[in-house]
Every structure is written in C-alpha cells, then in structure tokens.
Write an enzyme that holds these catalytic residues in place. Structure first.
Site, mmCIF file in Angstrom:
data_model
loop_
_atom_site.group_PDB
_atom_site.id
_atom_site.type_symbol
_atom_site.label_atom_id
_atom_site.label_comp_id
_atom_site.label_asym_id
_atom_site.label_seq_id
_atom_site.Cartn_x
_atom_site.Cartn_y
_atom_site.Cartn_z
ATOM 1 C CG PHE A 27 -1.796 -1.197 1.385
ATOM 2 C CD1 PHE A 27 -2.998 -1.333 0.683
ATOM 3 C CD2 PHE A 27 -1.409 -2.238 2.228
ATOM 4 C CE1 PHE A 27 -3.786 -2.473 0.840
ATOM 5 C CE2 PHE A 27 -2.190 -3.373 2.391
ATOM 6 C CZ PHE A 27 -3.388 -3.500 1.704
ATOM 7 C CG ASP B 241 -1.144 1.858 -4.015
ATOM 8 O OD1 ASP B 241 -0.944 2.238 -2.845
ATOM 9 O OD2 ASP B 241 -2.216 2.063 -4.622
ATOM 10 C CB SER B 242 -4.794 -1.486 -6.122
ATOM 11 O OG SER B 242 -5.325 -0.510 -5.260
ATOM 12 C CG ASN C 105 -6.298 -6.981 -4.288
ATOM 13 O OD1 ASN C 105 -5.815 -7.121 -3.158
ATOM 14 N ND2 ASN C 105 -7.587 -6.937 -4.501
ATOM 15 C CB ALA C 106 -2.104 -5.262 -0.965
ATOM 16 C CG ASP D 37 0.223 3.279 5.589
ATOM 17 O OD1 ASP D 37 -0.724 3.273 6.405
ATOM 18 O OD2 ASP D 37 0.675 4.325 5.083
ATOM 19 C CB CYS E 16 -5.129 5.382 8.985
ATOM 20 S SG CYS E 16 -5.751 4.696 7.455
HETATM 21 N N1 SAH Z 1 1.784 4.249 2.663
HETATM 22 C C1 SAH Z 1 1.258 5.374 1.930
HETATM 23 C C2 SAH Z 1 -0.197 5.629 2.180
HETATM 24 C C3 SAH Z 1 -1.099 4.471 1.884
HETATM 25 S S1 SAH Z 1 -2.761 4.927 1.667
HETATM 26 C C4 SAH Z 1 2.080 6.610 2.250
HETATM 27 O O1 SAH Z 1 2.782 6.612 3.258
HETATM 28 O O2 SAH Z 1 1.991 7.584 1.517
HETATM 29 C C5 SAH Z 1 -3.462 3.449 1.142
HETATM 30 C C6 SAH Z 1 -3.095 3.033 -0.257
HETATM 31 O O3 SAH Z 1 -3.662 1.740 -0.450
HETATM 32 C C7 SAH Z 1 -3.631 3.885 -1.393
HETATM 33 O O4 SAH Z 1 -2.544 4.303 -2.186
HETATM 34 C C8 SAH Z 1 -4.545 2.965 -2.201
HETATM 35 O O5 SAH Z 1 -4.417 3.160 -3.598
HETATM 36 C C9 SAH Z 1 -4.015 1.617 -1.821
HETATM 37 N N2 SAH Z 1 -4.951 0.480 -1.882
HETATM 38 C C10 SAH Z 1 -6.223 0.406 -1.467
HETATM 39 N N3 SAH Z 1 -6.698 -0.843 -1.589
HETATM 40 C C11 SAH Z 1 -5.682 -1.604 -2.098
HETATM 41 C C12 SAH Z 1 -5.541 -2.971 -2.423
HETATM 42 N N4 SAH Z 1 -6.531 -3.841 -2.247
HETATM 43 N N5 SAH Z 1 -4.349 -3.404 -2.896
HETATM 44 C C13 SAH Z 1 -3.323 -2.538 -3.063
HETATM 45 N N6 SAH Z 1 -3.409 -1.228 -2.766
HETATM 46 C C14 SAH Z 1 -4.567 -0.756 -2.288
#
Ligand code: SAH
Length: 394
Positions: free
Chosen positions: A230, A251-252, A277-278, A298, A338
């Site tokens: 993420f 990230d997705s 997708n994470a 995160d 968060c």
């Molecule tokens: N770590 C980042 C903030 C993460 S915010 C920083 O410090 O700036 C959460 C992120 O998760 C977003 O970028 C969103 O695009 C991503 N996201 C949401 N669902 C997801 C999924 N299923 N798989 C991968 N990424 C995802």
C-alpha cells in the site's frame, strides 16, 4: 461587526450532551439537542444546558448527525477575531514542534479548536478543506485566507472539495480549485526526501503527512530486501531505499505509482513498483518462498464506521499474518492502521493473534501514532486515529 450576545440563537442540550461537553468533548449529537429555535444552517449559537446555564459557543449544522461543534466554552461574539487567534496558536504549535520538513498540517480541525477546518502546507502551496456549514461561510473563508497569507505567505491556496462531505452538510456543490494564486504543483521535502505535489490530484490532501515521523523512525531499522505494501506515492519506500538493498512498492492505484516513480527519479533511487491487489499479491508471495527483511503494511482505513470493526480486524489479521510469514528471522515489520474505530489495543491484539498463527515472535520496538502536527486531544478520542507499530520478528 461584533454581534451582541443576545443576537445569537440559543441551543439547549440534554443532560447527556451536557456531560459530554463537561468531559471536554466538543460535539453534541442531534439526539441530545433539546431545542434549537432560531438556529440556521452554519450559524454561531449559544449553547446551554437544559436548565439554561451557559456552556459556550458552537457552530450549528442543520444536517449532520453532529448537530453542534463547540468553538469556545465562553460567549463568542466576534468569530473572525477568535479564528485569527486560533490560527496564530496553531502556527505557533507547529513552529515549536515540527522539524525537518516544509510539508505539515497547519490546522487540524477539532485538535486546533477549529472544527471542520483542515489546512495542509506543501512547501509554497496550501491545501484547504472545509468540512462543515459553519466554516463554509464567506466571512470565515476571507478571514482564513487573509490570516494564512499574512502569516505564512503561500504562493497559492487550493481548496480540495470532498463532494460527499458537502452533500452530508447540505452545502451547494463546489469544485476543487485555487482560492488564491495559480500555482497548483510543487516539490516538498520531508526528512531530506523530496516529493512531487499536485494540489488537484491524489488522495487525502495529496500526501500522508501524518506518517512523516513514522517514515523517519522506520528508516532507522530498515535493511535488506524491503516490501512497502500500500505504498501510494512511495512515502515509506523512498525512506527505506537508502538503507535497503532492494525496495519493492505495491499499490493498486496506477496514478499513485506513476507519481511514486517520479518521486524515485527525483531522489535518484531505484525502486520497483508493482500494480496489484495487495491481498492477492501477499497470498501468492507468502505461499511461495519469497522472503523479506523489512515489510511495511499501510492499508487504507478498513473500518469507516463501528459496524465495520469485525471485518476490519479480519483484514488486518490476514495482512499481518502473511507479512509475518514472509519475514526472515530478525526482520522488521512496520504495520499501520489509520482506522479510528480500531483502537491501539484492538490492533495489538490482532498482531498478537497473527504472530501466534504464523508461529513467529514479535518484539515491539516502537508503538507510534500520527505526526505531531496532527495533535491528539486527550478529551477528544476521535483526534487519535493512526497506529504504527514497528516490531522485531523472529
Ligand atoms: N503508505 C502510503 C499511504 C497508503 S494509503 C504513504 O505513506 O503515503 C493506502 C493506499 O492503499 C492507497 O494508495 C490505495 O491506492 C491503496 N490500496 C487500497 N486498496 C488496495 C488494495 N486492495 N491493494 C493494493 N493497494 C490498495
């Protein structure tokens, strides 16, 4: 023009609402309003208990479940003057505590006693969010802009509009865009790492400033092969890169990864970005023999309301379980939540469970929260939302 005290409509709140305010909270829900005669959308109101004793001054919302947000325990007749004082106090707090960055939250709503107002600074561009009827009023906007300009001289101030918030507050639609100046993109620096910023794009107000101190903390422990799950625009990954042999960010969101890649180039770092997708990726990786020395998790807020709590805890457990399985002995897990509705103890319990299931031992190195420019007011639990646990895994 200052108004006479008697000019403000009075809102009476129930004994339950009164107790909440006496405990230091600043919200009263609609169900605790006894009478609101004469209160118009966004008006400044005098708040009293059910017997008529003054409790302070608040902004009234005609549509939110949070019917009033207190701005002072006293009678306020000149809100612009109070706003100027509060802005000065918010800036003074940051000046004394925020270090090594030109990007930080200047005003954090309730935590700065300015409910419904968020201002983030990204170098010379300021991003503004207005979340309530009271703060949307023209005189409030004018005072805010003139005070920010006088004190901090931004090149431009951009309003970021969340259409859903305006709908909930029954406010007319507005577009995201500049309130002052034309410049909408810039570069900011935190912990000596540079980031591109485009005020009209991205999530939140553009970056995750609340993680700034956690990035720096993480950098102290990071090493070897690192995975930032993420990763958004690369906040953690870029801080890991100087200390790790290889960093992968996942990230997705393709637009987020495109900015992440620009950020890597800006800092002359080689980072591998994977659009995926994470959950799927961690499932694949953890069942193969991929191993890492450092993993950051995160995810976005899984619990947007109390109702989502169980599902959120399951989501956190799955992610953490998989990450724990993939860490080499002596590796570091940096794991965040968060979601306000997931408490720190909920989160630590999930980690403990995940460690048991993964047959790993977790030693807590640091249990952290949001950066200091996102202050937590002890009497307003909603101001504390970010958890960041750094753990040694064996
Ligand atoms: N770590 C980042 C903030 C993460 S915010 C920083 O410090 O700036 C959460 C992120 O998760 C977003 O970028 C969103 O695009 C991503 N996201 C949401 N669902 C997801 C999924 N299923 N798989 C991968 N990424 C995802």
């Amino acid at each position: 023009m200052p108004k006479e005290p008697s000019a403000l409509p009075t809102i009476k709140v129930s004994p339950r609402g009164t107790t909440r305010l006496k405990e230091g909270h600043v919200w009263v829900y609609r169900s605790d309003i006894v009478s609101a005669d004469g209160a118009t959308p966004g008006s400044l109101v005098c708040v009293s208990d059910h017997r008529g004793k003054l409790l302070g001054t608040a902004f009234y919302s005609s549509s939110s479940q949070i019917a009033i947000r207190m701005i002072s325990p006293d009678l306020v007749t000149d809100f612009p003057a109070l706003l100027r004082q509060r802005i000065a106090a918010a800036i003074a707090y940051r000046e004394s505590l925020v270090r090594n960055t030109d990007a930080y939250r200047v005003i954090f709503s309730e935590a700065d006693f300015l409910p419904g107002l968020i201002v983030d600074r990204y170098a010379d561009i300021f991003s503004l969010q207005i979340l309530t009827q009271g703060m949307d009023a023209d005189p409030v906007r004018q005072t805010l802009l003139s005070e920010l300009t006088t004190r901090l001289q931004p090149t431009s101030v951009i309003e970021r509009v969340d259409p859903r918030v305006r709908e909930l507050e029954a406010l007319p639609p507005r577009a995201t865009g500049p309130l002052q100046g034309q410049k909408t993109a810039t570069t900011f620096t935190m912990n000596d790492v540079q980031f591109r910023y485009d005020a009209q794009e991205g999530q939140k107000t553009g970056a995750f400033l609340d993680q700034r101190e956690n990035y720096a903390a993480t950098a102290q422990y990071a090493r070897g092969d690192a995975l930032d799950v993420f990763c958004y625009q690369g906040g953690f990954a870029l801080h890991l890169a100087p200390h790790c042999s290889h960093v992968t960010g996942v990230d997705s969101s393709r637009p987020a990864l495109e900015v992440a890649d620009q950020n890597a180039a800006l800092n002359s770092r080689e980072i591998e970005w994977i659009e995926a997708n994470a959950f799927d990726l961690l499932k694949d990786y953890s069942s193969s023999d991929r191993r890492y020395d450092t993993i950051v998790l995160d995810p976005p807020a899984f619990a947007k309301s109390k109702r989502d709590l169980d599902a959120a805890l399951r989501g956190y457990k799955e992610l953490n379980l998989r990450a724990l399985k993939m860490l080499r002995t002596g590796g570091t897990l940096i794991t965040c939540s968060c979601s306000y509705h997931v408490s720190q103890s909920n989160f630590l319990e999930v980690l403990a469970d995940a460690a048991l299931d993964a047959h790993r031992t977790i030693r807590l190195i640091e249990v952290r929260g949001q950066a200091k420019d996102h202050p937590v007011l002890l009497n307003i639990p909603e101001t504390a939302y970010l958890k960041c646990v750094i753990a040694y895994v064996s």
